[in-house]
Design a protein around this motif. Sequence first.
Motif, short mmCIF file in Angstrom:
data_model
loop_
_atom_site.label_atom_id
_atom_site.label_comp_id
_atom_site.label_asym_id
_atom_site.label_seq_id
_atom_site.Cartn_x
_atom_site.Cartn_y
_atom_site.Cartn_z
N ARG A 37 -39.68 15.29 0.16
CA ARG A 37 -39.75 16.21 1.30
C ARG A 37 -40.26 17.58 0.88
NH1 ARG A 37 -35.07 16.34 5.71
NH2 ARG A 37 -36.39 18.15 6.08
N SER B 26 -29.99 21.05 10.37
CA SER B 26 -31.11 21.79 9.76
C SER B 26 -32.23 20.86 9.30
CB SER B 26 -30.60 22.64 8.59
OG SER B 26 -29.69 23.62 9.02
N GLY B 27 -32.40 19.75 10.05
CA GLY B 27 -33.47 18.82 9.74
C GLY B 27 -33.12 17.76 8.72
N PRO C 264 -30.93 25.25 4.07
CA PRO C 264 -31.22 25.85 5.39
C PRO C 264 -30.00 26.01 6.28
CG PRO C 264 -32.88 24.20 4.84
CD PRO C 264 -31.79 24.08 3.80
N ASP D 45 -40.04 21.59 1.15
CA ASP D 45 -38.91 22.50 1.35
C ASP D 45 -39.08 23.27 2.65
OD1 ASP D 45 -36.79 24.21 1.17
OD2 ASP D 45 -37.40 25.14 -0.70
N PRO D 46 -38.14 23.13 3.60
CA PRO D 46 -38.23 23.90 4.85
C PRO D 46 -38.25 25.41 4.61
CG PRO D 46 -36.58 22.17 5.03
CD PRO D 46 -36.96 22.24 3.59
#
Length: 266
Positions: A225, A54-55, A195, A227-228
Amino acid sequence: MGEARAYAALIGGQFRSLMSYRLSFTLEMLSNIGTTALDIVAVVVLFSTTRSVSGFTLTEALLIVSLSSLGFALADVVVGNVDHLRVYVRTGLLDVVLVRPLGTLGQLLSMDLPFRKALRGLLSLVVLVVAVRLNDIDWTPGRVVVLIVTPIAGLVFFGAIFVLTASLAFWWVDSGEIGASFTYGGRDFTSYPMPVFAGWFRAVFAYALGFAFVSYQPALVLLGRDDPLGLPTWAGYLSPVVALVAAAVAAVVWRAGVRQYRSTGS
């Protein structure tokens, strides 16, 4: 002051009792490391077949799981034995606690502190230090505060979950499995990037119940980072707020349970 001395005496007596069987105590402490170690190994195994999930990379995932494990381990040592409430209700031991001139919850926590689980916290701290060194973190005063506060907030949050789920025993003595699904299940849930989960399950557990703020959101702040899932950066600073809200809810439910308790068999 008198209450503090009474609690200190209870904890001290318990510790001296454990030290009467030092070999057994040491073996129990070592064996209890296994639970935390398995949480970390599970993450490593997951990433052994892929470079990212999930990245998120393995080092980023280690930061998330270590923050979660440290907060949970601290809560388990300080508050975890409240899980025994259903036994105290069933056997009538809670009646003895209620007639003493000390707080009910304080007594229950002092009666059987699980010192044997202390090494779990130490292992989690070691993994957290390693994870912090492996990730290229651009240190700022805010991120230093997040790193220090997050495990403490995790202690408060998981402690609140322990108390809240244990309180179900006041109404339903055999509620242990439901309680475990939120305490130990919550620990497992917070060990992974959000995620990884999807749909209503993530919406309910991660955000409605606040588990995303135990380790995932603070880790995003530390890693710098986005947040996706689209939450703003400041969401990573909400861990103490979420923890205090959970503690307030747990306190209300606990007091309601104590007030309605009507001795063994109620």
